[in-house]
Design a protein around this motif. Structure first.
Motif, PDB file in Angstrom:
ATOM      1  N   VAL A  34      33.166  39.470  43.175  1.00 48.32           N
ATOM      2  CA  VAL A  34      33.175  39.844  44.591  1.00 48.32           C
ATOM      3  C   VAL A  34      34.221  40.921  44.841  1.00 48.32           C
ATOM      4  N   ILE A  35      33.823  41.931  45.611  1.00 48.75           N
ATOM      5  CA  ILE A  35      34.770  42.938  46.103  1.00 48.75           C
ATOM      6  C   ILE A  35      34.957  42.697  47.593  1.00 48.75           C
ATOM      7  N   LEU A 188      22.000  34.818  36.350  1.00 51.82           N
ATOM      8  CA  LEU A 188      22.048  36.180  36.889  1.00 51.82           C
ATOM      9  C   LEU A 188      23.486  36.577  37.189  1.00 51.82           C
ATOM     10  N   THR A 189      23.887  37.746  36.696  1.00 51.05           N
ATOM     11  CA  THR A 189      25.206  38.292  36.993  1.00 51.05           C
ATOM     12  C   THR A 189      25.129  39.065  38.309  1.00 51.05           C
ATOM     13  N   VAL A 190      26.115  38.867  39.180  1.00 53.59           N
ATOM     14  CA  VAL A 190      26.074  39.456  40.515  1.00 53.59           C
ATOM     15  C   VAL A 190      27.399  40.152  40.808  1.00 53.59           C
ATOM     16  N   LEU A 191      27.312  41.363  41.350  1.00 57.79           N
ATOM     17  CA  LEU A 191      28.465  42.047  41.939  1.00 57.79           C
ATOM     18  C   LEU A 191      28.187  42.147  43.425  1.00 57.79           C
ATOM     19  N   LEU A 192      29.030  41.488  44.212  1.00 59.97           N
ATOM     20  CA  LEU A 192      28.809  41.331  45.642  1.00 59.97           C
ATOM     21  C   LEU A 192      29.946  41.970  46.408  1.00 59.97           C
ATOM     22  N   VAL A 193      29.625  42.806  47.396  1.00 58.03           N
ATOM     23  CA  VAL A 193      30.655  43.279  48.316  1.00 58.03           C
ATOM     24  C   VAL A 193      30.395  42.647  49.673  1.00 58.03           C
ATOM     25  N   HIS A 205      33.433  33.929  40.949  1.00 58.23           N
ATOM     26  CA  HIS A 205      34.221  33.602  39.768  1.00 58.23           C
ATOM     27  C   HIS A 205      35.431  34.530  39.654  1.00 58.23           C
ATOM     28  N   HIS A 206      35.259  35.756  40.150  1.00 56.03           N
ATOM     29  CA  HIS A 206      36.331  36.751  40.077  1.00 56.03           C
ATOM     30  C   HIS A 206      36.283  37.586  41.349  1.00 56.03           C
ATOM     31  N   VAL A 207      37.460  37.969  41.849  1.00 54.61           N
ATOM     32  CA  VAL A 207      37.556  38.686  43.123  1.00 54.61           C
ATOM     33  C   VAL A 207      38.456  39.905  42.955  1.00 54.61           C
ATOM     34  N   CYS A 208      37.999  41.026  43.531  1.00 56.15           N
ATOM     35  CA  CYS A 208      38.824  42.237  43.605  1.00 56.15           C
ATOM     36  C   CYS A 208      39.015  42.593  45.074  1.00 56.15           C
ATOM     37  N   LEU A 209      40.202  43.029  45.411  1.00 53.17           N
ATOM     38  CA  LEU A 209      40.509  43.452  46.771  1.00 53.17           C
ATOM     39  C   LEU A 209      40.628  44.975  46.789  1.00 53.17           C
ATOM     40  N   LEU A 210      39.760  45.606  47.587  1.00 50.40           N
ATOM     41  CA  LEU A 210      39.703  47.061  47.660  1.00 50.40           C
ATOM     42  C   LEU A 210      40.313  47.531  48.971  1.00 50.40           C
ATOM     43  N   ILE A 215      41.617  49.478  43.980  1.00 52.04           N
ATOM     44  CA  ILE A 215      41.756  48.045  43.787  1.00 52.04           C
ATOM     45  C   ILE A 215      43.245  47.709  43.818  1.00 52.04           C
ATOM     46  N   VAL A 216      43.638  46.852  44.762  1.00 47.50           N
ATOM     47  CA  VAL A 216      45.060  46.526  44.924  1.00 47.50           C
ATOM     48  C   VAL A 216      45.404  45.125  44.431  1.00 47.50           C
TER      49      VAL A 216
END
Length: 237
Positions: A34-35, A188-193, A205-210, A215-216
């Protein structure tokens, strides 16, 4: 767990305006990544850059193949499909024709019919409306159709851009549960914003903060949710 998508030093924008300033991110196979970010942070631009819809520079690798200069159709054929912000369904054709349009890169016609039946089973509302024009569906049904259409290409990586946008909370929760099931049951692999951080963190499962094109912070949903600044800005606590 093997890395499926690797993004390094990604720069992208629109004309002379650069929106992304060296984004680095990784998505591992079988994960929901997730972004999170505010409006204008560059979330949609990141998705468009990965899917080849806009000019970009840096390095994007999908399953070990460099796709930085690949056009959108080639990226779809490799196994990446995008559910764009605002759904992007073909409003003047039927639900079923939208589904078939999602399989345009495939030539296994019998299997296409099997997949349509599978996604009708996953999204029963679409089955009930298969002969209706997509433009007559509710917002939630159009989002379901956009996801089903993307899945018709049999992607290994699904890019979902703000699936909750403009939807009622109960419909949003249903959509997120469907995405979670697709990940858990079909791998299924997912990239979600997403801006709805609470729901996104529940399935991540993993999170990025934009923030402002960079990416901070990144980590597990538990680590990100434990950050005071994140809680204040995105979780309302």
């Amino acid at each position: 767990m093997s890395m499926l998508l690797s993004v390094r030093g990604l720069h992208a924008g629109y004309g002379p305006v650069e929106v992304l300033h060296g984004v680095d991110l990784e998505v591992h196979e079988g994960q929901v990544a997730v972004i999170l970010g505010a409006n204008g942070a560059g979330k949609t631009t990141t998705m468009r850059a990965v899917s080849g819809m806009i000019a970009r520079r840096g390095e994007i690798e999908f399953d070990g193949t460099n796709i930085t200069k690949s056009p959108p159709e080639a990226i779809v054929r490799l196994g990446i499909a995008q559910v764009p912000q605002g759904r992007g369904t073909f409003t003047d054709i039927t639900v079923e024709d939208n589904m078939r349009a999602g399989a345009y890169v495939r030539h296994d016609h019998h299997a296409v019919a099997t997949d349509i039946a599978l996604w009708y089973e996953t999204f029963p509302r679409l089955s009930d409306r298969r002969s209706q024009k997509a433009g007559t569906l509710s917002g939630g049904e159009q989002q379901m159709l956009a996801i089903a259409r993307a899945l018709m290409s049999r992607p290994r990586l699904l890019l979902c851009d703000e699936p909750s946008l403009g939807l009622a909370p109960i419909i949003t929760k249903e959509l997120f549960q469907i995405i979670k099931r697709l990940n858990e049951q079909q791998g299924l692999t997912v990239l979600l914003v997403e801006q709805n951080a609470n729901l996104a963190l529940e399935i991540a499962h993993h999170v990025c903060l934009l923030e402002t094109g960079q990416i901070v912070a990144s980590g597990s949903p538990e680590v990100i949710a434990d950050d005071d600044a994140v809680r204040r800005a995105y979780l309302g606590t």
